[in-house]
Design an enzyme around this catalytic site. Structure first.
Site, short mmCIF file in Angstrom:
data_model
loop_
_atom_site.label_atom_id
_atom_site.label_comp_id
_atom_site.label_asym_id
_atom_site.label_seq_id
_atom_site.Cartn_x
_atom_site.Cartn_y
_atom_site.Cartn_z
CG PHE A 138 -0.38 0.46 2.60
CD1 PHE A 138 -0.47 1.66 3.14
CD2 PHE A 138 0.42 -0.49 3.28
CE1 PHE A 138 0.23 2.05 4.31
CE2 PHE A 138 0.71 -0.24 4.54
CZ PHE A 138 0.89 1.03 5.01
CE LYS A 139 4.02 1.36 5.27
NZ LYS A 139 4.55 1.17 6.40
#
Length: 432
Positions: free
Chosen positions: A106-107
């Site tokens: 997700f980063k």
């Protein structure tokens, strides 16, 4: 837009200063002077908009006064070169898959956006040094987001033996402008080294430093994009009226961005912050007292944080009122055994394979949804990033995607350092 410090004693900053410096002079985190509320027409039409169109509208609300529209649009569209789909696990339970970016975590959204925004503000001929502490996926997302960016050097600090082998490969095999620093400690030690470096006036006089952790506004604010996108996808399906979103939470940048989205008008009913055995926030919600403690190692290692930096932003946003925080967010906490149990059960019953962090969040929905509600949990990384752990739980092989396989073929190179500040400081000075 100006930015103030959560500690209240630093001068207000421009967006450029907030992004380039990362941390305010009084060690506080930068907060925007206001949280814009998007018009109702935006939410009326959101289901017919693309991910990039939605993200550009949200980004414009925060950054539009400081970045020309054409530049900001290019940054947003280049960042979001992949989808974040919502996938049904079973009736009433959906997964927001945030692992379709370059490092399968997700980063990637925050890392890619920040790299491009920093490059926008970087002066040619003045090298910028990015310090980032990681408990897992932050390091790989930031390293790959900044790889090859002219004028920017990245130093990834990670706790020795406490990230998965695949995660480690994603930032130790890159070379070029990326340096991996293997710290003999835990994530909180890595984070402390980064913060101490920012407060070191002599070091900052010799090196231009910034952070790519979620303490940086350019890292955590863009993560709100995918909550708007999740809502749009659920609205298109007619399932957005009683929507509950559960976020596996470590340093709390992700759920902080979700709370910003809610303040901007996103009509998600409520949020759940799901913790592993590092339950500082869960205990805070119960007692009203925030008591940081040393982190403990778990199978959901990206959440192994004992003093979440972004708690300061949440505390500030809600006027230092635990009762107001409780109105929007509840908590859950699970042991390694419970996370294993949920991961195995979900896979056996539905065929859907979570990573340990997603399983932690999914369990909170199974236990906490009320009648009439629909739940979405964040699946924050591809399960193959935790290949050994997941295979041990489900008893079958997890295929390694080609993008991850490519990282494992590279030669790992890192610099080993103790958790004390002086050796770290001396190392940075030696790079001049």
């Amino acid at each position: 837009m100006l930015y103030y410090s959560t500690n209240g004693s630093a001068p207000v900053a421009s967006l450029e200063k907030a992004v380039v410096k990362g941390l305010a002079e009084d060690r506080g985190l930068y907060m925007p002077e206001r949280i814009p509320v998007l018009p109702s027409s935006f939410f009326d039409n959101i289901a017919s908009m693309s991910f990039q169109e939605i993200a550009f509208e949200v980004a414009s609300a925060f950054f539009g006064e400081d970045v020309p529209a054409d530049d900001l649009k290019r940054i947003v569209y280049d960042t979001l070169s992949f989808d974040c789909p919502v996938v049904e696990v079973e009736p009433g339970i959906w997964s927001l898959e945030l692992f379709h970016g370059p490092t399968l975590a997700f980063k990637d959204v925050g890392g890619r956006f920040m790299a491009r925004l920093l490059q926008h503000f970087t002066t040619p001929g003045e090298p910028l040094n990015v310090l980032v502490a990681t408990s897992g996926d932050t390091g790989s997302a930031v390293a790959n987001g900044f790889l090859g960016v002219d004028g920017i050097n990245v130093y990834v600090l990670y706790p020795k033996g406490k990230v998965s082998p695949v995660q480690e490969c994603q930032f130790t095999t890159l070379g070029r402008n990326i340096t991996a620093l293997e710290i003999d400690g835990v994530f909180d030690d890595c984070q402390a080294l980064v913060k101490n470096a920012f407060m070191d006036k002599e070091l900052n006089a010799k090196l231009k430093l910034t952070s790519a952790n979620s303490i940086n506004v350019a890292r955590f604010l863009p993560q709100s994009f995918y909550y708007f996108w999740a809502y749009a996808q659920m609205k298109k399906r007619g399932l957005a009226d009683e929507l509950v979103v559960c976020v596996p939470s470590g340093n709390f940048g992700n759920i902080c961005s979700a709370l910003f989205a809610k303040r901007m008008g996103l009509p998600i009913k409520r949020f759940i912050a799901s913790n592993n055995s590092n339950r500082v926030f869960f205990d805070f919600l119960g007692s009203g007292v925030y008591s940081p403690r040393p982190s403990v190692q778990t199978i959901a290692n990206a959440m192994d944080v004992g003093d979440p930096s972004n708690f300061a932003r949440i505390w500030d946003m809600y006027g230092k009122s635990v009762d107001r925080i409780r109105e929007d967010i509840s908590g859950a906490t699970y042991s390694d055994g419970e996370i294993r149990e949920s991961l195995k059960d979900i896979h056996k019953r539905t065929g859907y394979l979570c990573d340990p962090h997603g399983a932690c969040a999914a369990r909170a929905l199974y236990e906490g949804l009320r009648p009439g509600e629909t739940g979405v949990f964040c699946e924050t990384a591809h399960p193959a990033k935790f290949k050994d752990t997941v295979e041990n739980i489900i008893g079958t092989t997890v295929a390694l995607p080609e993008r991850l396989e490519a990282f494992t073929r590279g030669k790992k190179v890192s610099v080993e350092l103790p958790k004390d500040y002086e050796p770290f400081r001396n190392y940075l000075l030696s790079t001049i």
